[in-house]
Scaffold this motif. Structure first.
Motif, short mmCIF file in Angstrom:
data_model
loop_
_atom_site.label_atom_id
_atom_site.label_comp_id
_atom_site.label_asym_id
_atom_site.label_seq_id
_atom_site.Cartn_x
_atom_site.Cartn_y
_atom_site.Cartn_z
N ASP B 71 0.83 -1.20 0.00
CA ASP B 71 0.00 0.00 0.00
C ASP B 71 0.86 1.25 0.00
O ASP B 71 2.01 1.22 0.44
CB ASP B 71 -0.88 0.04 1.26
CG ASP B 71 -1.76 -1.18 1.36
OD1 ASP B 71 -2.32 -1.57 0.33
OD2 ASP B 71 -1.87 -1.73 2.47
N LEU B 72 0.26 2.32 -0.47
CA LEU B 72 0.84 3.63 -0.22
C LEU B 72 0.30 4.01 1.16
O LEU B 72 -0.87 4.37 1.30
CB LEU B 72 0.40 4.62 -1.29
CG LEU B 72 1.20 5.91 -1.34
CD1 LEU B 72 2.63 5.60 -1.77
CD2 LEU B 72 0.60 6.90 -2.29
N ALA B 73 1.13 3.87 2.19
CA ALA B 73 0.61 3.99 3.55
C ALA B 73 1.53 4.86 4.39
O ALA B 73 2.73 4.97 4.13
CB ALA B 73 0.50 2.61 4.17
N PHE B 74 0.93 5.47 5.39
CA PHE B 74 1.68 6.35 6.28
C PHE B 74 1.46 5.92 7.72
O PHE B 74 0.44 5.36 8.07
CB PHE B 74 1.24 7.80 6.09
CG PHE B 74 1.51 8.29 4.72
CD1 PHE B 74 2.75 8.81 4.39
CD2 PHE B 74 0.56 8.17 3.71
CE1 PHE B 74 3.02 9.23 3.11
CE2 PHE B 74 0.82 8.58 2.42
CZ PHE B 74 2.07 9.12 2.13
N LYS B 75 2.48 6.17 8.53
CA LYS B 75 2.40 5.78 9.92
C LYS B 75 3.29 6.72 10.71
O LYS B 75 4.39 7.06 10.28
CB LYS B 75 2.89 4.35 10.07
CG LYS B 75 2.49 3.68 11.36
CD LYS B 75 2.92 2.24 11.30
CE LYS B 75 2.91 1.61 12.66
NZ LYS B 75 3.52 0.28 12.61
N VAL B 76 2.80 7.13 11.87
CA VAL B 76 3.59 8.04 12.68
C VAL B 76 4.44 7.24 13.64
O VAL B 76 3.94 6.33 14.30
CB VAL B 76 2.67 8.98 13.48
CG1 VAL B 76 3.52 9.98 14.25
CG2 VAL B 76 1.73 9.70 12.55
N GLU B 77 5.73 7.52 13.66
CA GLU B 77 6.58 6.93 14.69
C GLU B 77 7.62 7.99 15.05
O GLU B 77 7.82 8.93 14.30
CB GLU B 77 7.17 5.60 14.21
CG GLU B 77 7.82 5.58 12.87
CD GLU B 77 9.21 6.13 12.90
OE1 GLU B 77 9.97 5.77 13.80
OE2 GLU B 77 9.53 6.96 12.01
N PRO B 78 8.25 7.86 16.23
CA PRO B 78 9.05 8.96 16.76
C PRO B 78 10.12 9.47 15.79
O PRO B 78 10.24 10.69 15.60
CB PRO B 78 9.70 8.36 18.00
CG PRO B 78 8.79 7.26 18.41
CD PRO B 78 8.19 6.73 17.16
N LEU B 79 10.88 8.57 15.18
CA LEU B 79 11.96 9.02 14.27
C LEU B 79 11.42 9.89 13.15
O LEU B 79 11.95 10.97 12.88
CB LEU B 79 12.63 7.80 13.64
CG LEU B 79 13.84 7.19 14.32
CD1 LEU B 79 14.29 5.98 13.51
CD2 LEU B 79 14.96 8.20 14.42
N GLY B 80 10.35 9.40 12.53
CA GLY B 80 9.78 10.11 11.39
C GLY B 80 9.21 11.45 11.82
O GLY B 80 9.36 12.45 11.12
N LEU B 81 8.56 11.45 12.97
CA LEU B 81 7.98 12.69 13.46
C LEU B 81 9.08 13.71 13.72
O LEU B 81 8.95 14.89 13.37
CB LEU B 81 7.18 12.39 14.74
CG LEU B 81 6.25 13.48 15.21
CD1 LEU B 81 5.40 14.01 14.08
CD2 LEU B 81 5.37 12.95 16.32
N LEU B 82 10.17 13.25 14.30
CA LEU B 82 11.30 14.14 14.56
C LEU B 82 11.81 14.73 13.25
O LEU B 82 12.03 15.93 13.13
CB LEU B 82 12.41 13.36 15.27
CG LEU B 82 13.66 14.18 15.61
CD1 LEU B 82 13.37 15.16 16.72
CD2 LEU B 82 14.82 13.29 16.00
N PHE B 83 11.97 13.85 12.26
CA PHE B 83 12.46 14.29 10.95
C PHE B 83 11.50 15.31 10.34
O PHE B 83 11.92 16.34 9.80
CB PHE B 83 12.64 13.07 10.04
CG PHE B 83 13.11 13.41 8.65
CD1 PHE B 83 14.21 14.23 8.45
CD2 PHE B 83 12.46 12.87 7.55
CE1 PHE B 83 14.64 14.52 7.18
CE2 PHE B 83 12.89 13.17 6.27
CZ PHE B 83 13.99 14.00 6.08
N ALA B 84 10.19 15.04 10.47
CA ALA B 84 9.20 15.94 9.90
C ALA B 84 9.25 17.29 10.59
O ALA B 84 9.16 18.34 9.94
CB ALA B 84 7.80 15.33 10.02
#
Lengths: 529, 506
Positions: B71-84
């Protein structure tokens, strides 16, 4: 009220009866339109007839695909003469998908062709031009739809002869179109001759021309020298038409010199149809288990496919003409398709068929883009396209999108089929093949980026400085095709769905006559036949 | 606003800015204003995600299926949120700076520049929130393609050559190696979802683990692991705002972020530790750290020196992953943030110097510090943070990495980190030292390679739009020092479930 209901029922009934004839109508509509164009002799009407015929065929092809999307098979007997004596049209997921590709590309390209052809071909030829176009279109559809081996040959010749004429029409822009058409005529005729010799051998060995029937007979009697000779002749003959490396020599010339719209149409359809025929013979007529098929695929087709991927890509890198570069790139991409087929797995075959479709729309986009450039600048040499990103922004943007799809950048149609191809190679444990696929994609980056740099990073000179985007009649089809390259990079329900179904159908081997009866009786065929 | 909408908007808003830039190409103030508004809105959306995440409302958001099972899917996790947060937050700062720089320097093609810039940010957001490797790869490539025009921006032969190198290495590694790795992973594990503890354990063993890791490590060209680092110095021909945000933050951080994601969520830290598959990567990263630092010493061009410094610092993060310890991964994650604020400061200062004086070579910059005290002050703060001195942010991530190395029992790695710090001191502080303490060069002796531009004598700072942003990010370096603990605590969950999973199997 009662009569009205009666009429409504009548209409529904007639529509249902008509629906039964769709497999034939998809071919018949353009076939009838072609002589009509000549008889009416009107330049204005010629284009309209071609366009309407093309739209109708597209709608029918879509309807057919919808009907066989679940894996069923439609068997249609021409004139009610039951196969194997009569000619049978047989629609399954594999050829319905190809029908849709051919008809869809034709429908998108025709509006574009109206302007492009007006600029490249003298007015007096227009009527006959569209008649030839319709015949070529008919031939391609017929080859795809039919279930009769000899009928394939007949339609093949219809499409080929008209293609030679169409390619030669490029001579008003570039005299070399004559030699290109002549080359194509010679090679194409050799190919067709080989093919018909192969059919002859098959007839000799089995006494029938119906593909499903041939398959049954071969399965009964097993392999013998006649059958193997037939196989060899057919593969070489169709290989020529499909421009399988090293039988591709006619292609660069024909694609480069033909009128722009014809190149776009042929690149998206003609070689694809030839590959479809190869698939049909590999898997439906000769069984996938037929050791001769397996050996041919593994020992001959795969190495040739890989050779094509690299050799043709290298040649493409060193071209100085954008259009010719794309032609060599096509030969390389045909390699991808055949590689997927040669893997002989469900995923590989799915990848091959999906790439057949995805590459069809990608190349149609790119060749339409080149056509727009030819219209404005008068040629497609790299030094002439310098700086067009500034003066023809929309055309250039469409070319970039098509180029990205050609490379196989994620988010484009080309990526989907390349992903499947690499996956198929890895599933089979053939990781060197997977690496070769991505390595040759990188060659595509090089030849595509030469164009991108020329378009965007140089200063336009001469005619390029005054060029503008082409008229909307050309720009909209080009834009639509470019968007399709992106669209099918995300929405793969149709492409992968149909490819998977087609691959399953092909790998299941021929549904011989016995199966075919079972399959068709399961369908709500009208009482008409 | 729920998390799904917020993620959608955080990608869509920068993407929309691409079109506002192209549509309003002829009204610069409206165009730049809209993009500025987009940067603030995108940041707010990310904050909404952060707020929701704090309430524990995160789950996978599927847009649609691309392949059967993928899928083209998104998920929030700490590393990604920090990067964002880093990418979108620094976008605001860099946008202001970018307007000042592009106008102050009379650069051409503003609409194309800001359109591609926005596209790059949209791609970075997609990378940050990607829920599986497929989605990440998609945006990863979009980021490469969208930044190519920025590198080639000036259109000079040098820029075209640089852009070619840039594209050749980034596309070459990602399609040639990473794509194969991703599809291989898919063929092995039957999933590409980022899962705590990894998805590969039990599906692959022996030397193949190291080979697959190698395909990823070299395939993620944006992490600039040697020998695939050449694109980063080549990208320095781009205008400085690009170097600042993209080639110190968004693009390179996308690389190491992907590296961390692969290590933590695809392989799993424990799986890497058990198999020892990442040991070679650790040594390569260590080599990369030292070698790039040494090369940085030899560079006289300020941006080139900073670029090699980035190559070196990125390998810190790769090292953190390759150590295969919780502390190492945490240190790597934290280093994404601390290096980002530090390096963007340095780059913006380099741009500020260029706008004010048109000087690019360090040897020409003697005595400039006295004329441009604000810029040089900010540069000093950024440099100290990169070196890892308290009270600046960089000290914490380096600390965690050293602890991680100690946990892994890799004493040599502690030495490498220390030696690298010393090298940092030499190549970064020498710039500041020259600026403040050496006498200004005789104006008559100027390098005439920059002919006609000598009227930009070191008479003072460029406009506030140019020196303001680096000061702001320098302040961030200081602030982050005091909140580093919170960031580390925020990141902690990335390794936790893996630990519990192992405890459960034991």
């Amino acid at each position: 009220m009662a009569t009205e209901t009666g009429t409504a029922q009548e209409v529904v009934h007639q529509a249902a009866a008509l629906a039964d004839h769709l497999p034939m109508l998809v071919v018949l509509v353009p076939f009838v339109a072609a002589p009509l164009v000549v008889v009416l002799g009107s330049r204005g009407l010629a284009w309209w007839l071609a366009f309407v015929a093309s739209v109708v065929s597209t709608v029918i092809a879509a309807a057919l695909l919808a009907r066989v999307f679940d894996g069923s098979v439609i068997s249609y007997a021409i004139g009610g003469w039951a196969p194997p004596l009569g000619i049978e049209y047989r629609i399954d997921a594999a050829n319905a998908f190809v029908l849709l590709l051919v008809a869809g590309i034709s429908t998108v390209i025709l509006p574009y062709a109206k302007v492009s052809v007006a600029a490249e071909v003298p007015k007096k030829n227009h009527t006959l031009f569209y008649a030839a176009y319709l015949l070529c279109f008919t031939g391609l559809l017929g080859v795809t739809a039919t279930g009769d081996a000899f009928n394939v040959f007949v339609f093949l010749e219809i499409s080929s002869l008209s293609t030679y004429v169409l390619v030669a029409q490029g001579s008003y822009r570039d005299k070399r179109a004559f030699t290109a058409a002549y080359d194509y005529l010679i090679m194409g005729t050799i190919g067709a001759t080989f093919f018909v010799i192969g059919i002859g051998f098959l007839y000799m060995a089995t006494g029938t021309l119906n593909m499903a029937d041939i398959a049954d007979r071969i399965a009964e009697q097993g392999s013998n020298r006649t059958v193997r000779a037939a196989f060899a002749f057919i593969v070489v003959g169709m290989g020529l038409k499909a421009a399988v490396y090293p039988l591709h020599l006619w292609l660069p010339g024909a694609y480069t010199r033909a009128p722009s719209a014809i190149t776009a149409f042929l690149a998206g359809t003609a070689t694809k149809v030839a590959i479809y025929v190869l698939l049909r013979f590999f898997f439906s007529v000769f069984q996938p288990g037929f050791t001769f098929t397996v050996n041919t695929l593994e020992i001959i087709v795969i190495p040739l496919a890989i050779l094509a991927m690299f050799a043709a890509s290298f040649i493409a890198i060193f071209q100085n003409d954008f259009k010719r570069m794309l032609a060599y790139s096509s030969i390389a991409q045909i390699g991808y398709i055949l590689l997927g087929v040669g893997l002989l797995t469900a995923t590989g075959l799915t990848a091959g068929i999906a790439h057949l479709f995805n590459h069809g729309i990608t190349k149609a986009t790119l060749f339409m883009g080149v056509g727009a450039i030819v219209l404005r600048v008068g040629g497609s040499w790299y030094d002439r396209i310098d700086g067009l990103g500034r003066t023809m922004p929309w055309t250039s943007a469409a070319i970039v999108l098509g180029g990205l799809s050609l490379i196989g950048v994620p988010g484009t149609a080309g990526f989907i089929s390349k992903w499947l191809l690499v996956q198929a190679a890895l599933e089979k444990g053939w990781w060197p093949i997977a690496l070769l696929v991505v390595a040759s994609s990188l060659l595509a980056v090089v030849y595509v980026w030469r164009v991108v740099e020329a378009l965007y990073l140089r200063v336009p000179q001469g005619r390029a400085a005054e060029a503008t985007d082409p008229p909307l009649m050309m720009l909209i089809p080009l834009g639509l095709a470019a968007l399709a390259c992106i669209w099918f990079g995300f929405d793969t329900r149709v492409t992968i769905g149909a490819s998977q179904m087609a691959a399953e159908g092909l790998l299941a081997g021929s549904a011989g006559m016995l199966d075919s009866v079972g399959a068709s009786s399961a369908l709500p065929l009208g009482a008409g036949h | 606003m729920d998390t799904g909408t917020a993620i959608f908007l955080s990608i869509l808003i920068p993407f929309a800015a691409v079109f506002t830039n192209l549509i309003f190409r002829n009204s610069p103030n409206l165009r730049d204003g809209l993009t500025g508004a987009a940067s603030v809105l995108a940041f707010l959306c990310v904050l909404v995600v952060l707020y929701n995440e704090g309430n524990g409302t995160s789950e996978e958001i599927v847009w649609f299926q691309v392949f059967p099972g993928i899928d083209l899917a998104f998920k929030v996790e700490p590393l990604g949120l920090l990067f964002a947060i880093i990418a979108s937050g620094l976008w605001i700062v860099t946008h202001v700076y970018g307007i000042g720089y592009m106008r102050g320097n009379n650069e051409s093609h503003h609409p194309r520049f800001f359109a591609c810039f926005s596209f790059a940010i949209a791609s970075a957001m997609g990378i940050a929130f990607a829920g599986n490797m497929f989605t990440l790869f998609l945006f990863y490539e979009a980021l490469t393609i969208s930044t190519y025009p920025l590198v080639a921006h000036k259109g000079t032969p040098e820029a075209i050559r640089g852009a070619r190198t840039y594209l050749a290495i980034l596309i070459g590694t990602s399609i040639g190696l990473q794509l194969v790795a991703v599809i291989w992973t898919w063929a092995l594990a039957g999933t590409l979802d980022f899962t705590n503890g990894g998805i590969l354990a039990g599906h692959i063993e022996g030397p193949m683990v190291a080979i697959l890791l190698g395909l990823y490590a070299f395939g993620i060209g944006k992490a600039a692991l040697m020998p695939f680092h050449r694109w980063l110095p080549a990208a320095m021909v781009a205008p400085t705002p690009v170097s600042a945000l993209l080639h110190a933050v968004a693009v390179v951080k996308a690389g190491v972020f992907t590296m961390l994601k692969v290590g933590v969520y695809i392989f799993g830290i424990d799986f890497l530790a058990e198999t020892g598959a990442s040991e070679w990567l650790m040594w390569l990263a260590a080599f990369s750290i030292l070698a790039a630092s040494v090369v940085a010493l030899t560079k006289d061009n300020l941006k080139a020196r900073l670029a090699y410094s980035t190559v070196s610092q990125l390998s810190y993060i790769t090292l953190g992953m390759a150590l295969a310890t919780t502390m190492g991964a945490l240190g790597g994650g934290l280093h994404i943030a601390t290096h980002a604020v530090g390096k963007i400061t340095l780059f913006m200062c380099a741009g500020s110097i260029y706008v004010a004086t048109h000087k690019t070579e360090i040897s020409q910059m003697n005595g400039l510090g006295r004329a441009m005290p604000i810029t040089y002050g900010a540069f000093l703060v950024g440099a100290l943070s990169i070196i890892g001195l308290p009270p600046f942010a960089g000290s914490w991530s380096k600390w965690l990495l050293i602890v991680g190395a100690a946990d892994a029992g890799q004493i040599v790695m502690i030495g490498v980190l220390m030696a690298s710090s010393l090298l940092n001191v030499v190549y970064l502080l020498s710039v500041v030292g020259r600026g403040f303490f050496l006498p200004a060069a005789d104006p008559g002796k100027h390098d005439h390679g920059h002919g006609g531009q000598d009227d930009h004598a070191p008479e003072g700072e460029a406009s506030a739009m140019v020196w303001g942003p680096p000061v702001a990010s320098a302040v961030l370096c200081l602030v982050l020092f005091f909140f580093a603990g919170d960031v580390a605590a925020f990141l902690a969950p990335i390794a936790e479930p893996a630990a519990t999973a192992v405890a459960a199997t034991n």
